[in-house]
Write a protein that holds these residues in place. Structure first.
Motif, mmCIF file in Angstrom:
data_model
loop_
_atom_site.group_PDB
_atom_site.id
_atom_site.type_symbol
_atom_site.label_atom_id
_atom_site.label_comp_id
_atom_site.label_asym_id
_atom_site.label_seq_id
_atom_site.Cartn_x
_atom_site.Cartn_y
_atom_site.Cartn_z
ATOM 1 N N TYR A 176 0.835 -1.209 0.000
ATOM 2 C CA TYR A 176 0.000 0.000 0.000
ATOM 3 C C TYR A 176 0.863 1.250 0.000
ATOM 4 N N LYS A 218 -6.717 5.530 -8.215
ATOM 5 C CA LYS A 218 -7.042 5.442 -6.788
ATOM 6 C C LYS A 218 -6.358 4.238 -6.172
ATOM 7 N N GLU A 270 -6.647 2.123 -2.509
ATOM 8 C CA GLU A 270 -7.404 1.973 -1.260
ATOM 9 C C GLU A 270 -6.800 0.868 -0.413
ATOM 10 N N THR A 301 -7.815 -1.851 2.042
ATOM 11 C CA THR A 301 -8.995 -2.573 2.501
ATOM 12 C C THR A 301 -8.581 -3.732 3.403
#
Length: 365
Positions: free
Chosen positions: A127, A184, A186, A188
């Motif tokens: 990430y 984008k 994200e 999660t």
């Protein structure tokens, strides 16, 4: 648990960057739940793992009271003094209650916790790596497709490229390499999710930034981008150095730079125009490749009326209004295009003896 286990945690700390102390704290917390579940007890316990030897001990924690009502949670003053004579009322006394076969449960629990934490840490690293690449270009390989998405292998993670974000000219199959724009990222519960696009104006902008050294160095600036992906785009550029031609820099020698981008975008036509502080000049440039006679600006309505030669009207408007539509997106101004004859009939403007406005732009097919 043993010294070998502690050494394994040290190795994980070195290779994965996960703190040994954090892992041990997580294992201790998990062992409390395992102890209560496996030995069917509701008493308060503390699990301690020796940081050097790996030896595990379980301690029941009981409050020192005068009269014991719940022996699972409480201990009398007299009984506490058998453990430590310095205990007083309301103190917490700890009594070792380590089960004989607790090592097997501990080993299984520790393995689960360490595996989970390693997975979480790796997800965090992925990430962090991709959040810095948001609004940037990545290369990947098409892995599979369902009714809505293409799934692109980016190495450590699989990204999602919605079919709605493909250009009409895009045709990809399994194993094809694809260059996309990260829209984008994200974080999660299932790990980082990365969303891609081939239609985003940012893709065109980043391609120019990578292909044109003057843009990368900050000498030439991209001021605006308007795009109808797969068909036509317009890009407005400005030079901070008056000696550097922004349009020429983007086109490159014999059109090599822009042609590379056109090829990447499967033949998408690109109009490169010079940005200007003058609305009249900027709007005229934005309507490239059409010639413009005059631009009349209406500040309050943020609208520009453009007069073009009769024979240039269809070119200025473009197929299905595309050229005018893109020019309006690029400049942020509403644009009303009239031919000389229409201007004369509607506004009483005589056919112009005036010269056509200077335009600084280039169109690449």
């Amino acid at each position: 648990m043993s010294m070998e286990f502690i050494e394994a945690l040290n190795e994980i700390e070195r290779e994965k960057g996960i703190s040994k102390d954090i892992l041990l704290e997580a294992i201790e917390a998990a062992l409390i739940s395992s102890y209560k579940r496996n030995f069917n007890t509701a008493q308060n316990v503390r699990v301690d793992i020796n940081r050097f030897t790996g030896v595990i001990r379980v301690y029941a924690r009981k409050t020192v009271v005068e009269e014991v009502l719940d022996p699972r949670l409480e201990i009398s003053v007299e009984a506490s003094h058998e453990i430590n004579p310095h205990f007083h009322l309301d103190d917490i006394a700890e009594i070792e209650v380590t089960p004989r076969d607790f090592g097997r449960i501990a080993a299984q629990t520790a393995k689960q916790v360490v595996t989970q934490r390693i997975r979480e840490a790796e997800r965090g690293l992925i990430y962090n790596a991709f959040i810095d690449k948001e609004e940037d270009i990545v290369n990947g390989i098409v892995q599979r497709q369902d009714v809505r998405n293409l799934f692109i292998d980016l190495g450590k993670v699989e990204a999602v490229l919605p079919l709605t974000e493909l250009m009409p000219t895009d045709k990809f199959k399994h194993g094809d390499r694809v260059k996309s724009f990260i829209t984008k990222v994200e974080n999660t519960t299932k790990g980082p999710q990365i969303f891609l696009s081939r239609t985003h104006p940012g893709l065109l902008k980043r391609l120019f930034e990578l292909e044109v050294p003057e843009i990368y160095d900050g000498v030439v600036e991209i001021r605006s981008v308007a795009r109808e992906a797969g068909f036509r785009s317009k890009i407005a550029v400005h030079s901070r150095n008056p000696e550097v031609d922004p349009v020429g820099s983007c086109v490159g020698q014999k059109g090599m730079r822009v042609q590379t981008i056109v090829t990447e975008l499967k033949g998408e036509k690109i109009d490169i125009v010079r940005w200007s502080e003058s609305v009249e000049e900027y709007v005229a440039n934005a309507l490239s490749p059409s010639k413009v006679i005059e631009v009349i600006v209406y500040e309050q309505e943020k609208m520009a009326r453009v007069i073009v030669p009769d024979y240039q009207l269809s070119l200025a408007i473009g197929i299905k209004g595309q050229n005018a539509r893109l020019a309006a997106k690029l400049t942020g101004w509403k644009i009303d295009i009239k031919s000389e004859t229409q201007a004369e009939q509607e506004y009483g403007r005589p056919k112009s003896p005036m010269s056509t406005m200077h335009q600084d732009s280039v169109s690449i097919d």
